[in-house]
Each structure stands twice: as C-alpha cells, then as structure tokens.
Design an enzyme around this catalytic site. Sequence first.
Site, PDB file in Angstrom:
ATOM      1  N   ARG B 272       0.863  -1.185   0.000  1.00 40.43           N
ATOM      2  CA  ARG B 272       0.000   0.000   0.000  1.00 40.43           C
ATOM      3  C   ARG B 272       0.895   1.228   0.000  1.00 40.43           C
ATOM      4  O   ARG B 272       1.431   1.609   1.020  1.00 40.43           O
ATOM      5  CB  ARG B 272      -0.887  -0.031   1.256  1.00 40.43           C
ATOM      6  CG  ARG B 272      -2.116   0.860   1.184  1.00 40.43           C
ATOM      7  CD  ARG B 272      -2.746   1.005   2.563  1.00 40.43           C
ATOM      8  NE  ARG B 272      -1.947   1.867   3.407  1.00 40.43           N
ATOM      9  CZ  ARG B 272      -1.864   1.772   4.735  1.00 40.43           C
ATOM     10  NH1 ARG B 272      -2.541   0.853   5.388  1.00 40.43           N
ATOM     11  NH2 ARG B 272      -1.109   2.598   5.424  1.00 40.43           N
ATOM     12  N   HIS B 276      -3.810   4.497   4.356  1.00 35.68           N
ATOM     13  CA  HIS B 276      -4.949   3.574   4.326  1.00 35.68           C
ATOM     14  C   HIS B 276      -6.155   4.249   3.669  1.00 35.68           C
ATOM     15  O   HIS B 276      -6.780   3.711   2.763  1.00 35.68           O
ATOM     16  CB  HIS B 276      -5.308   3.123   5.744  1.00 35.68           C
ATOM     17  CG  HIS B 276      -6.622   2.425   5.832  1.00 35.68           C
ATOM     18  ND1 HIS B 276      -6.828   1.172   5.302  1.00 35.68           N
ATOM     19  CD2 HIS B 276      -7.807   2.818   6.352  1.00 35.68           C
ATOM     20  CE1 HIS B 276      -8.089   0.822   5.510  1.00 35.68           C
ATOM     21  NE2 HIS B 276      -8.706   1.806   6.138  1.00 35.68           N
ATOM     22  N   TYR B 285       3.067   5.272  12.057  1.00 32.32           N
ATOM     23  CA  TYR B 285       3.317   3.865  12.389  1.00 32.32           C
ATOM     24  C   TYR B 285       4.250   3.114  11.444  1.00 32.32           C
ATOM     25  O   TYR B 285       4.530   1.955  11.663  1.00 32.32           O
ATOM     26  CB  TYR B 285       1.986   3.103  12.486  1.00 32.32           C
ATOM     27  CG  TYR B 285       1.092   3.243  11.257  1.00 32.32           C
ATOM     28  CD1 TYR B 285       1.340   2.487  10.117  1.00 32.32           C
ATOM     29  CD2 TYR B 285       0.020   4.129  11.245  1.00 32.32           C
ATOM     30  CE1 TYR B 285       0.539   2.615   8.989  1.00 32.32           C
ATOM     31  CE2 TYR B 285      -0.791   4.264  10.132  1.00 32.32           C
ATOM     32  CZ  TYR B 285      -0.529   3.508   9.000  1.00 32.32           C
ATOM     33  OH  TYR B 285      -1.317   3.643   7.891  1.00 32.32           O
TER      34      TYR B 285
HETATM   35  C1  LIG Z   1     -15.417  -5.884  10.544  1.00 27.60           C
HETATM   36  C2  LIG Z   1     -14.605  -4.656  10.410  1.00 27.60           C
HETATM   37  N1  LIG Z   1     -13.745  -4.319  11.385  1.00 27.60           N
HETATM   38  C3  LIG Z   1     -13.023  -3.185  11.298  1.00 27.60           C
HETATM   39  C4  LIG Z   1     -13.136  -2.369  10.220  1.00 27.60           C
HETATM   40  C5  LIG Z   1     -12.330  -1.084  10.139  1.00 27.60           C
HETATM   41  N2  LIG Z   1     -11.319  -1.205   9.093  1.00 27.60           N
HETATM   42  C6  LIG Z   1     -11.541  -0.728   7.859  1.00 27.60           C
HETATM   43  S1  LIG Z   1     -10.332  -1.122   6.806  1.00 27.60           S
HETATM   44  C7  LIG Z   1      -9.454  -1.934   7.993  1.00 27.60           C
HETATM   45  C8  LIG Z   1      -8.173  -2.599   7.628  1.00 27.60           C
HETATM   46  C9  LIG Z   1      -8.349  -3.565   6.521  1.00 27.60           C
HETATM   47  O1  LIG Z   1      -7.130  -4.124   6.158  1.00 27.60           O
HETATM   48  P1  LIG Z   1      -6.995  -5.148   4.952  1.00 27.60           P
HETATM   49  O2  LIG Z   1      -8.005  -6.239   5.080  1.00 27.60           O
HETATM   50  O3  LIG Z   1      -5.579  -5.539   4.874  1.00 27.60           O
HETATM   51  O4  LIG Z   1      -7.424  -4.302   3.667  1.00 27.60           O
HETATM   52  P2  LIG Z   1      -6.736  -2.975   3.093  1.00 27.60           P
HETATM   53  O5  LIG Z   1      -7.445  -1.815   3.726  1.00 27.60           O
HETATM   54  O6  LIG Z   1      -5.290  -3.030   3.402  1.00 27.60           O
HETATM   55  O7  LIG Z   1      -7.007  -2.989   1.642  1.00 27.60           O
HETATM   56  C10 LIG Z   1     -10.133  -1.879   9.205  1.00 27.60           C
HETATM   57  C11 LIG Z   1      -9.639  -2.447  10.469  1.00 27.60           C
HETATM   58  C12 LIG Z   1     -14.057  -2.751   9.216  1.00 27.60           C
HETATM   59  N3  LIG Z   1     -14.239  -2.006   8.117  1.00 27.60           N
HETATM   60  N4  LIG Z   1     -14.769  -3.882   9.328  1.00 27.60           N
END
Ligand SMILES: Cc1ncc(C[n+]2csc(CCOP(=O)(O)OP(=O)(O)O)c2C)c(N)n1
Lengths: 338, 382
Positions: B272, B276, B285
């Site tokens: 990435r 985020h 971080y």
């Molecule tokens: C069930 C749930 N818990 C927490 C969140 C908050 N949240 C949004 S994105 C994220 C991180 C997601 O990481 P990843 O699966 O690696 O996908 P990326 O964003 O890196 O594409 C979190 C914790 C959420 N959207 N859904």
Amino acid sequence: MSSTASTQAGQKAQSLTLVEAIQDGLYTEMAQDDSVVVLGEDVGKNGGVFRATDQLYEEFGEDRVIDTPLAEAGIVGASIGLSQTGMKPVPEMQFMGFMYPAFDQIVSHAARLRSRSQGQYSVPMVIRAPYGGGIRAPEHHSESKEAFFVHEPGLKVVSPSTPYDAKGLLAASIHDPDPVIFLEPKLIYRAFREDVPTKPYEVSLSEAAVRRDGSDISVYTWGAMTRPALIAAENLSQSRGIDAEVIDLRTLSPLDTETITDSFKKTGRAAIVHEAPKTGGLGAEIATTIQEEALVHQEAPIKRIAGFDAPMPLHSLEDYYLPQAVRIQDGIRETVEF
Amino acid sequence: MNMKNEAGSKDVPAAVREDSDIVQILDAEGDVLPQASVPDISDRQLLELYETIKLARHFDQRAISFQRQGRLATYAPMTGQEGSQVATSLALAEQDWLFPTYREHAAKYAHGMDLASLFEPLRGHREGYAIPEDVNVMPEYIPIATQVPQAMGMAWGHKLQGKTDTAVLCHLGDGATSEGDFHEGLNFAGVFDVPAVFVCNNNQWAISVPRERQTASETIAEKAQAYGIDGVRVDGLDPLAVYKVASEALEKARNPGPGELRPTLIESVQYRFGAHTTADDPSVYRDESEEEVWRDRDPVDRIETYLYNEGILDSDLESEIQDRIEQEVSEAIETAEQTETSPDNIVEHVYEDVPARLEQQRDELNRLREKYDDGAFSEVLE
Ligand SMILES: Cc1ncc(C[n+]2csc(CCOP(=O)(O)OP(=O)(O)O)c2C)c(N)n1
Ligand SMILES: [Mg+2]
C-alpha cells in the site's frame, strides 16, 4: 492531543475535548492498576483511528496496549478469557458498525457468564466503541445501535456527552464488576473543551444528569444529541418562553428510572431525542416506563424525535436523517402546545 | 518461477524475494524474466491493460487531490495496487461476478462500472451504488471479510444451477484473513467445491497493523492448504503475472482437471504505497523507507516498459492514451459533481415498497422542510 497525566503532575485540571478525556481516563486507570489492558485494531502504535489511545503504547508498552489481528470476535472472546485471570481488558471496537462479528461473544457470553456460573465467574470488561453519525463517514461508520445492547440483560450500556463525564464514566465502567458497552459519540469527540480533573474520579453509572432545569416539558436524550437538545431548549426559552428540562441519561442500561419519572411528574410532557432508528429504539422504552410509572401526570402524547426507520444515508443526506435542533424544537413545541 | 537473482537484489522487498514460489513474469524494470512464460494476450488486450492501469493511477491521483480540496469525503487510495486490480478484472469473462472492497475502484471500472458512479458515493450520493443490470459487480464491501462467504454462496448457486461457466472473483485484504468470515467462506468453498477465486490483496498493512501481526503463517497463500484448495502467490505489482494467475484460476474454477478442486486462493503480494485512507497518516506507524523499495517495482512503470520493449507502445501512443484518460476522468468528475440527491432517498429502497410507517416519517420530514428552509437542517450539530 492532550499531554498525558504524567506531564501534568501538579495541575488540578486540564481543558480537554471528549476524546482527550477518554485518553486521559484510560491513562489514569492504567497508571493506577496494572491489570488494565487495552486491545484492538490500531490502538497501539497508531494510537487509535480517532487518537483515543494516543501515547498509551509509548507509555505502557506492547503488553498492555495491544494491536490485535483484525477480528472482533477474537478481540472480545479473548478479552472475556483475559478477564478470568484477574486482568481488566478494555477492548476497542473501531466503529460501532463493526461490532457485529463480536455479537455472539458479547450477548451469549460476556452478558451471561455471571448467570451461567451462578455468580462464580464474571466479566469485568469495558468494550469501547465510537458511534453515531454526522462526520461525513463512509457507509457502516455511522451506526447508533445502542438498543441492541440495552436489550441484553447482563450488560451495562453507557454513553457520555461531556469530557468531564467521559473520564468519570469510563473510570466507573472500568471499576464495575460487570461488562460495560461504552459508546463514544464521535460527532462531539472534538466539538468542545471542558475542565477535566487530573485526579481519578468516578461518575456514577446509575444516575442520569439534569442538564437544564425546566417546568414545561422533559426532553430525554444522550450522547451527541444532548447538545442540539440543549440548543433547542435555549432557543425555545428565548423565542416562546417554553421552559424545557433536558435530561442526559448517560447510562442507557440500567436506566435511571427515578430521574426519568421524577422529571415527568413535574412537567407532564416528554420528548425523547435519539439518532437511532425510531422503531424499537430506546425512546420506546423510556416512553413506556413513563406511562407505567406516571401516567396520571401525562398532559400530552409523548414525542419521539429520532432517526428514520432506514439505514443511515451517505453524507449528503445525513443532516436530514439526524435530529437537528430545528426538528427537536418543532417536536417540543408541538408537545407543549398540544 | 524464480526471482531474478541479480546484484542489488538486497533491495527487493522480503515479501517478494524470500519465497521462490512467487509467480513473476516481469522484473522490477519491466523486462521479462529469463524463465518466464508470457501469457497469450493480444496486443489489443495488452494496450487495454495498460490504458486501464494508467487510468486507474490518474483516477487515484485526482481523487486524493479532490479529497484534499474538500470535494470528496474519505477516499481509500489504490496507488500501487492498480496493476493487480485491473489485471484480475480483465481476466474475468463478462458473465463472471466481482466482489470488491472499498479499495477496488479500478477493479470495478475494469469490469464494467462507469467512472462517475465511483465518485458519487464519495460525494455522499448513493446514486453511484445503483449498479447497471448488465454489470456483474456487487456493491463494495466495507465490513471486513463479509464478502467471502457471500461470494462462495453465489458461486455455489451457479454450480447448483449448472452454470459453471460463470465464475466469481472475490477481493479481500490481508487483514481480512483474520476474520471468522474468511475461514468460514473458504471452508465452505472447499467443501462444496464452488467456482470461485479469492484474491487476497496483501498490501502488507491493515491500516497500521503489519502483515506479521495478522498471522503467524509465513504466507497467506499457504492457508489454502487448510481448506484443501489451491493457494498461489503472485507478484501483485506485475500485471502480466497477475493476469496469468487469475486467468488460470478462473479457468480451473469453470473446468477443473481430473482430481482438481475449483476454488483458488490467490495471494497477490503488493504494497500500500499511500495512506490507508485520506483520513490516515502512515508516518505515525511505519517507516517511509519501507515504501521506497516497493516504489521501484511500480506496476505502471513495469507494464509500460514491457510494452515499449515489445514495440507495442511508443511515445505518440503514450501521449494519446494519456490525453484520453485525463479526459475520461474529468468528464466523470463533472458528471458526479452534478449529482444531487433528494432527501426522499432516505426512505427509498429500504424495502421494495415504502412501508406506511416510513412514509409517515418522510411526510413529516417534508412538512418540516417546507416550514423551515433547508438551511436549517445543515446547521452544524456540534
Ligand atoms: C469488521 C470490520 N472491522 C473493522 C473495520 C475497520 N477497518 C476498515 S479497513 C481496515 C483494515 C483492513 O485491512 P486489509 O483487510 O488488509 O485491507 P486494506 O485496507 O489493506 O485494503 C479496518 C480495520 C471494518 N471495516 N470492518
Ligand atoms: Mg491490507
């Protein structure tokens, strides 16, 4: 973000926002009691996506401020286990809309372990979650589902509306022997500041707060809706001479039935303001409680000013969805002029 | 397939280096690796791949700058991940279904969504969620990993009805692999042997949490073993490799060979590059130097170099394409900026018909809108 309590030694109070007061409350409790641990997604190095756990990782280290894998059932289930070893976990759910994977752990276990073990085991845990709309967030980030948890016996549900209360209610929640769902109104995380004592203190989990005295109508609300309710009351007092009493419930379960009914007995009229959908919302419980306890005092239909029975829209429409001062004012007037 | 083992390989990110099983076709510069077999793609398709990746990069940059100007709400950038998104979508047949997350803007576009509809929700309008009838894309998934069992179920439905010419491609993040839904979805996929391909976009981060904090497994692909299905690792910054791996997995989903199960878990190893979302500050971080080594492997540069090397692209064509995509993105923004949503939309599409009680609530809102002006509703709540 506020400096931590350690750097404020000697000072009696600091002027904090609500989210800073939560950070300060966590700091204060963790400094006093080694068994308190914070865990969740992004709570450590990042200090929380809203900075509610800012500096805690630096201060207390990775064994007490723990970045977990992305798994709410894991976070809450593990916290229940941790709590059986004398630890006091304070798990964070990143947003209320993402608590659902943990629902089974919360309602089938956290809420019932005391009853399932006939008092032998309990779950002293505080689940923190930011909730509510109004911050132009994406879908699923604006939920107000307090009624789900209020409906579950064995849980306490708390929602502060001021920085002072945030710290005091959080302390009382952490000291409480039962599981507490601590819902933080993120719309007002940074809306205003207030003097918050640096020393530890509690705000009772069994008392609603009368935020404005009045004689014509009782307005019941909590969390982020407290401010527009107070604005509406002030406007109506000036423009129409309507004298509204505004009650901030603070603890949504168990309800402070006494404060609720005492106020109603005085005013004979009630409006309930919440941003959650109207149907099955906590407003229904409050209205019925009033009718059970104080029907003879009633002078007008009880008014609910609430969110729609529809999902929270995206941000271009959220101002229409949420009870604004204008809607609250209109509802109060209608009830008073009935 | 092996990584090119050249001098300077110490600058190759560990995630794509340590493992010799990772599928790669292009090296960091975009030259074809010695033992690599380039998939059979026509020049026209290669140019489509290139143009769509370029468009995705441009879309991303415009969206980030629009967000900074206050013209968009929170946006999840896809910088560095466009190559994998576009390559997986171009590997789909038209009838195949796509399950995107909040980050797969380019994947949606490459499978038929129009660009303006991608901007609309970011401007607060649900109109963009109305997916055209002939486009097989589900609305973006925001609650992490919830799409995994659903994608499995759709693939299952197709199989039960004998429509195994239709495959389902489901995106998820590295963080998503920690959720229970990931486990349940993949377990079902294996047990019921459904025509589905799960693409884990391992961009090394779930907001501030690094990949190593999600799982003690060495790779995400190896989790497939536990479900009895195939797991493949691919260099997600190499669009040709992703195209090849996704095409093969989709083909197997439709027509598995003897003894083969239909589903595949693809771990598309990426990074990435940006935050985020626009609400996030990665400097809190992670170390920026980490990003540098991945930047050297930018998918846009790699596919561009490859096309130049092959004589498929020259500077005239490149600037023609650049003009075209800039125009297309500008037009999409203009369209999206004109979208207005009526407050009536709050009560619409909750059920097929608006229930009487909800209709009352809408009438009450409209009564108030008439009595007070609309400005009264946008008074700041705080
Ligand atoms: C069930 C749930 N818990 C927490 C969140 C908050 N949240 C949004 S994105 C994220 C991180 C997601 O990481 P990843 O699966 O690696 O996908 P990326 O964003 O890196 O594409 C979190 C914790 C959420 N959207 N859904
Ligand atoms: Mg990720």
